[in-house]
Write a protein that holds these residues in place. Structure first.
Motif, mmCIF file in Angstrom:
data_model
loop_
_atom_site.group_PDB
_atom_site.id
_atom_site.type_symbol
_atom_site.label_atom_id
_atom_site.label_comp_id
_atom_site.label_asym_id
_atom_site.label_seq_id
_atom_site.Cartn_x
_atom_site.Cartn_y
_atom_site.Cartn_z
ATOM 1 N N THR A 64 0.263 -5.802 0.379
ATOM 2 C CA THR A 64 -0.622 -4.975 1.193
ATOM 3 C C THR A 64 0.117 -3.761 1.737
ATOM 4 O O THR A 64 -0.402 -2.629 1.701
ATOM 5 C CB THR A 64 -1.207 -5.798 2.358
ATOM 6 N N ASP A 68 -0.731 0.230 0.718
ATOM 7 C CA ASP A 68 -1.482 0.912 1.774
ATOM 8 C C ASP A 68 -0.638 2.040 2.363
ATOM 9 O O ASP A 68 0.405 1.793 2.969
ATOM 10 C CB ASP A 68 -1.863 -0.090 2.868
ATOM 11 N N TYR A 74 -1.880 -1.728 8.825
ATOM 12 C CA TYR A 74 -1.282 -2.940 8.266
ATOM 13 C C TYR A 74 -1.755 -4.193 8.993
ATOM 14 O O TYR A 74 -2.244 -5.145 8.392
ATOM 15 C CB TYR A 74 0.254 -2.871 8.333
ATOM 16 N N LYS A 77 -5.552 -5.079 8.521
ATOM 17 C CA LYS A 77 -5.921 -5.597 7.207
ATOM 18 C C LYS A 77 -5.336 -6.989 6.970
ATOM 19 O O LYS A 77 -5.992 -7.868 6.413
ATOM 20 C CB LYS A 77 -5.467 -4.632 6.114
ATOM 21 N N LEU A 248 -2.693 -3.183 -3.215
ATOM 22 C CA LEU A 248 -3.616 -3.625 -2.172
ATOM 23 C C LEU A 248 -4.638 -4.601 -2.734
ATOM 24 O O LEU A 248 -5.091 -5.509 -2.036
ATOM 25 C CB LEU A 248 -4.325 -2.413 -1.558
#
Length: 310
Positions: A64, A68, A74, A77, A248
């Motif tokens: 992730t 991103d 961060y 999500k 992602l």
């Protein structure tokens, strides 16, 4: 590389489906001791916790972050994906799994000892009175004279476990997306296949207590066994064709599956709190602690040895 990843997920899916079906056939022909089942169930719980906290979630976080470009998002999500996975399994357990409806008449439940298996089956044991004979007689021979109950009572049980099996397949599928190394998918595969063995045993045993014929039990077991392989392959194909190489797309489904693993391991089955006392007596506290801790650290150690540790 995509081809090797697809072959890997297909191979693991075939092995998992066959192993699950084979394990579920055991109650139809023979008996297993409650001690062995308790040990296997405890080990599988540790493996699920270890796979989630030691492998899946760290990989999801790393992917992730790598995919991103907005650092301020961060935490949002990562937290939202974990919570969604956790909440999803809660909803499955609350509204799909068979709650508040005993599958076996009360007089039968009074005659059969509860057995603590896996994946929310502590609820099923209390409500359905699953039993496992300690004698050499088969489970079917022990239950064949039980009063008949509506065959419709077997379907909520099967449906709840099939939905959970689909989520297991999703976790395996998305863990196989990183084709640079098979370590992540192997660790997830190992955790799921050991976790599914006592679940398949419990499914068949519960179906038998509803006076469902063995042939019909096998059909339910087959659907349960196919759910994870089919879901794994479809999830892999879906994310392979829609991910577009973005990390992602790998990280968020990994975090979601990590949330589902955490719910299964910590809420649906806690060997120290949710198991009936009769089941805890089958293994000592030392053995239970050793198996749980071994299962928790095994996925992380294997992942590190295979070069996928953090």
């Amino acid at each position: 590389m995509a081809s090797s990843g697809f072959l890997r997920i297909v191979s693991m899916s075939l092995v998992m489906g066959a192993a699950s079906f084979g394990a579920g056939l055991v109650p139809l022909s023979s008996s297993m001791t409650k001690s062995h089942l308790a040990k296997l169930s405890t080990l599988s719980t540790g493996l699920l916790i270890g796979a989630a906290l030691g492998v899946i979630i760290p990989e999801g976080v790393a992917s992730t972050i790598a995919g991103d470009p907005e650092p301020e998002s961060y935490s949002y999500k990562i937290a939202s994906c974990l919570l969604l996975g956790f909440a999803f399994m809660f909803l499955v357990e609350e509204y799909i799994s068979p709650h508040a409806r005993p599958l076996v008449p009360q007089e039968i439940r009074d005659e059969i000892e509860d057995v603590h298996f896996d994946i929310a089956l502590d609820e099923l044991e209390r409500e359905e009175g699953m039993a496992l004979s300690g004698s050499h007689a088969s489970t079917w021979q022990m239950l064949r004279n039980a009063p008949s109950s509506s065959l419709q009572r077997a379907y909520p049980l099967s449906l709840g476990l099939i939905v959970h099996a689909l989520v297991d397949g999703y976790a395996l599928g998305v863990s196989s997306l990183e084709t640079q190394s098979g370590a992540l998918s192997f660790v997830v595969f190992l955790a799921i296949i050991i976790h599914k063995a006592p679940t398949a045993l419990a499914l068949t045993s519960s179906l038998l207590t509803t006076s469902l014929p063995p042939s019909e039990c096998k059909r339910h077991l087959l659907l349960f066994s196919l759910a994870t392989p089919v879901s794994a392959i479809l999830s892999y194909i879906l994310y392979t064709h829609t991910g577009d190489g973005n990390n992602l797309w790998v990280g968020t489904p990994l975090l979601f599956s990590g949330g589902t693993f955490l719910y299964v391991a910590t809420v649906l089955k806690s060997p120290s709190e949710h198991a009936p006392s009769s089941t805890q007596d089958n293994i000592s506290k030392t053995s239970r602690t050793f198996l749980l801790l071994s299962g928790m650290f095994f996925p992380f150690i294997i992942s590190a040895m295979l070069g996928h540790g953090h």
